[in-house]
Design an enzyme around this catalytic site. Structure first.
Site, PDB file in Angstrom:
ATOM      1  N   ASN A   9       0.913  -1.297   0.002  1.00  0.00           N
ATOM      2  CA  ASN A   9      -0.032  -0.079  -0.297  1.00  0.00           C
ATOM      3  C   ASN A   9       0.704   1.321  -0.304  1.00  0.00           C
ATOM      4  O   ASN A   9       1.095   1.579   1.191  1.00  0.00           O
ATOM      5  CB  ASN A   9      -0.783   0.373   0.859  1.00  0.00           C
ATOM      6  N   TRP A  10       0.615   2.098  -1.185  1.00  0.00           N
ATOM      7  CA  TRP A  10       1.902   3.215  -1.314  1.00  0.00           C
ATOM      8  C   TRP A  10       1.275   4.615  -0.604  1.00  0.00           C
ATOM      9  O   TRP A  10       2.003   5.238  -0.646  1.00  0.00           O
ATOM     10  CB  TRP A  10       2.231   3.462  -2.738  1.00  0.00           C
ATOM     11  N   HIS A  96      -9.389   0.601   5.952  1.00  0.00           N
ATOM     12  CA  HIS A  96      -7.900   0.639   6.484  1.00  0.00           C
ATOM     13  C   HIS A  96      -7.694   1.973   8.149  1.00  0.00           C
ATOM     14  O   HIS A  96      -8.760   2.857   8.129  1.00  0.00           O
ATOM     15  CB  HIS A  96      -6.668   1.597   5.127  1.00  0.00           C
ATOM     16  N   GLU A 165      -4.636  -5.688  10.699  1.00  0.00           N
ATOM     17  CA  GLU A 165      -3.498  -4.627  10.903  1.00  0.00           C
ATOM     18  C   GLU A 165      -4.077  -3.823  12.116  1.00  0.00           C
ATOM     19  O   GLU A 165      -4.384  -3.061  12.247  1.00  0.00           O
ATOM     20  CB  GLU A 165      -3.512  -3.642   9.991  1.00  0.00           C
ATOM     21  N   GLY A 225       3.041  -1.338   4.113  1.00  0.00           N
ATOM     22  CA  GLY A 225       2.908  -0.148   3.891  1.00  0.00           C
ATOM     23  C   GLY A 225       4.685   0.799   3.067  1.00  0.00           C
ATOM     24  O   GLY A 225       5.380   0.446   2.323  1.00  0.00           O
TER      25      GLY A 225
END
Length: 241
Positions: A9-10, A96, A165, A225
């Protein structure tokens, strides 16, 4: 047998030019990747076309970082499935911790995004996780149970990825112990009631801990990440042992 999904995930990083340079370096590093796994990258929306235009696109799949529950309309700053499908996107991250925190996104909204993603032909990557305070109070299981039951209602588990997460481990350098993460992932699998659902771990995943993480019985992949922004680092993660 569940196929592992290694996703990067940029977030709000990389211009189109930077994404192109990244791919030119990264793709040769994963050309011999094992066939028991998939590699996925979620670039910013502006760089998605850079991925779909890349000649070596077959070596990885594209994810969006969000998705709306309508195909079109007056929804400023949102993006629809049909817009993403036009560019070869296969996955969509929803829920997220950052939109949950900064934009007060609810489990109900996350559920609408996930359900519509599936009905549109995309695979949602639904993120769940507890805060440090919730963990210290012994509430992690309760929080995860609520997020799974409300966020995944009416979804198809055969076309779903859940990413555990722990919020306190995202971007902090702190990593949840692999055994502890595995216990939560096992809980998620039991709550969903489908053995083949893919469950990822995310939270300060790096080349030096990926092998241990991926040795766990109920962890089927990772959502990465910061370490996904470096092609060599992410390639090492994708080529875990």
């Amino acid at each position: 047998m569940r196929k592992s999904v290694i996703a990067g995930n940029w977030k709000m990083h990389m211009t189109c030019a930077e994404a192109k340079s990244y791919l030119e370096e990264f793709i040769p590093l994963i050309k011999n990747i094992k066939d028991d796994r998939k590699v996925v990258i979620a670039p910013p929306f502006t760089a998605i076309s850079t991925f779909s235009d890349h000649s070596d696109f077959e070596y990885l799949d594209i994810s969006s970082q969000n998705i709306h529950w309508e195909d079109q309309g007056a929804f400023t700053a949102e993006i629809s499935p049909k817009m993403l499908l036009e560019h070869g996107v296969s996955y969509a991250i929803v829920g997220h911790s950052e939109p949950r925190k900064y934009f007060s996104e609810s489990d109900e909204q996350i559920n609408k995004r996930a359900v519509f993603a599936q009905s549109s032909g995309l695979t949602p990557i639904v993120c769940v996780g507890e805060t440090l305070e919730q963990r210290e109070r012994g509430e992690a299981d309760r929080v995860i149970t609520r997020q799974v039951e409300q966020g995944l209602e009416n979804t198809d588990p055969s076309n779903l990825i859940v990413a555990y997460e722990p919020i306190w481990a995202i971007g902090t350098g702190k990593t949840c112990e692999a055994e502890d993460a595995n216990k939560i992932c096992s809980l998620i699998r039991k709550l969903i009631g489908f053995d083949d659902v893919i469950i990822q771990y995310g939270g300060s995943v790096k080349p030096n801990n990926i092998d241990e993480i991926m040795s766990m019985s109920d962890i089927d992949g990772v959502l990465v990440g910061g370490a996904s922004l470096d092609p060599n680092s992410f390639a090492r993660i994708a080529n875990y042992q």
